[in-house]
Design an enzyme around this catalytic site. Structure first.
Site, short mmCIF file in Angstrom:
data_model
loop_
_atom_site.label_atom_id
_atom_site.label_comp_id
_atom_site.label_asym_id
_atom_site.label_seq_id
_atom_site.Cartn_x
_atom_site.Cartn_y
_atom_site.Cartn_z
N GLU A 1 0.86 -1.25 0.08
CA GLU A 1 0.04 0.02 0.20
C GLU A 1 0.83 1.34 -0.07
OE1 GLU A 1 -2.64 0.75 -0.79
OE2 GLU A 1 -4.12 1.36 0.75
N THR B 1 -3.92 8.58 -5.53
CA THR B 1 -3.79 8.96 -4.07
C THR B 1 -2.67 9.72 -3.74
OG1 THR B 1 -4.77 6.82 -3.62
CG2 THR B 1 -3.49 7.77 -1.66
N1 HSE Z 1 -6.84 7.51 3.64
C1 HSE Z 1 -6.28 7.60 2.37
C2 HSE Z 1 -6.35 8.95 1.90
C3 HSE Z 1 -7.16 6.59 1.77
O1 HSE Z 1 -7.70 9.47 1.79
O2 HSE Z 1 -5.42 9.60 1.22
C4 HSE Z 1 -6.59 6.45 0.18
O3 HSE Z 1 -5.68 5.59 0.23
#
Ligand code: HSE
Length: 309
Positions: A128, A181
């Protein structure tokens, strides 16, 4: 056992009030992964269909996660990972988390399950982290544990499975744009004003309480994001209009799914969830923007085995 086929589901992270700590697992959407033992040690990426993913084991989220597990658990044989990728990368519904969690879950099963699913989160996190540039387990936790999850600490990986009010149904709309992201994190400010932090932790605590008490009204009042959404909203076409359409149609709450561009809503019952989906889709139809719409009960099991040989 020499081969295992699994379903690695999508997930919704943040749930408005819990940036990087809250998430829930989706039911109908997910990847199919086949993991087979090989004679040569190490991890290789075999057949990939559905999406264009790197096959270099150092660059693929699934193999990076798998290698993190094997570093602590050396084996005389290796593993090949085949992926039917159904969750689009950059869609905001946990594409990289499904790959990373699927790889470590499958390998753990082939090894005779030396680790619990909660323990597997830390290996999956290595995968991840290369996808998003930051190690956060808010998508991985619901995939591996099912239902709603809270990551008390992303550093020590203290992860708690939360209860699931049985009537909740999620609506997710994915406008056909890709938002990485790493990019939607880059626009965030590193600090937040105290007054906003107070509102956010009030809402987060109340949301968790609402899950334990089946309090749908409290859940609805808590699904607010004063910290992240104001920045990310500008990256998503008609975000606020779509969110408002969901709320007007009876959703308990609505917000950006993970880092976007998908938008999610939680409703009480499938009938309302469908009405909410139609209203959200109407906004994109008027824009002539291609989109996918999903309806999902909360997947309380998470990742599951489809077959094994
Ligand atoms: N919590 C993370 C974000 C989730 O909002 O960047 C996406 O990977």
């Amino acid at each position: 056992m020499n081969q295992i086929e699994i379903f690695a589901p999508g997930s919704v992270a943040n749930i408005s009030c819990g940036f990087d700590v809250l998430g829930f697992c989706l039911d109908p959407i997910g990847d199919i992964m086949r993991i087979s033992k090989t004679k040569t040690p190490g991890v290789s990426i075999g057949k990939v269909t559905g999406q264009d993913l790197p096959t270099d084991p150092e660059k693929n989220v699934a193999s990076v996660a798998a290698m993190a597990l094997l570093k602590e658990t050396p084996t005389e044989f290796g593993f090949q990972i085949d992926i039917e990728k159904k969750i689009k990368p950059g869609s905001g519904i946990g594409s990289s988390a499904a790959s990373a969690a699927g790889a470590v879950f499958g390998i753990n099963q082939l090894l005779g399950a030396p680790y619990t699913n909660n323990e597997l989160i830390r290996f999956a996190l290595a995968g991840e982290a290369i996808a998003s540039g930051a190690a956060h387990a808010d998508n991985l936790a619901p995939v591996l544990l099912g239902g709603f999850t809270l990551v008390r600490s992303n550093k020590t990986l203290d992860v708690i499975k939360l209860p699931n009010p049985s009537e909740l149904v999620a609506t997710v709309i994915h406008p056909n744009i890709e938002l990485k992201t790493i990019h939607s994190r880059a626009i965030l400010k590193p600090t937040i004003p105290l007054n906003k932090a107070i509102e956010q932790w009030g809402n987060l605590g109340a949301f968790v309480s609402a899950l334990y008490t089946d309090d749908y009204d409290l859940l609805s009042r808590s699904m607010k994001d004063k910290v992240i959404e104001p920045y990310r909203a500008m990256l998503i076409p008609k975000f606020e209009q779509t969110r408002q359409a969901a709320l007007k149609s009876g959703a308990l709450g609505s917000g950006i799914s993970g880092s976007g561009p998908s938008i999610f809503a939680l409703s009480r019952g499938m009938q309302t969830a469908k009405k909410v989906g139609e209203a959200m889709a109407d906004v994109y139809k008027k824009l002539d923007l291609k989109h996918q719409l999903y309806f999902s009960k909360i997947n309380t099991q998470g990742i599951k085995i489809l077959s094994q040989l």
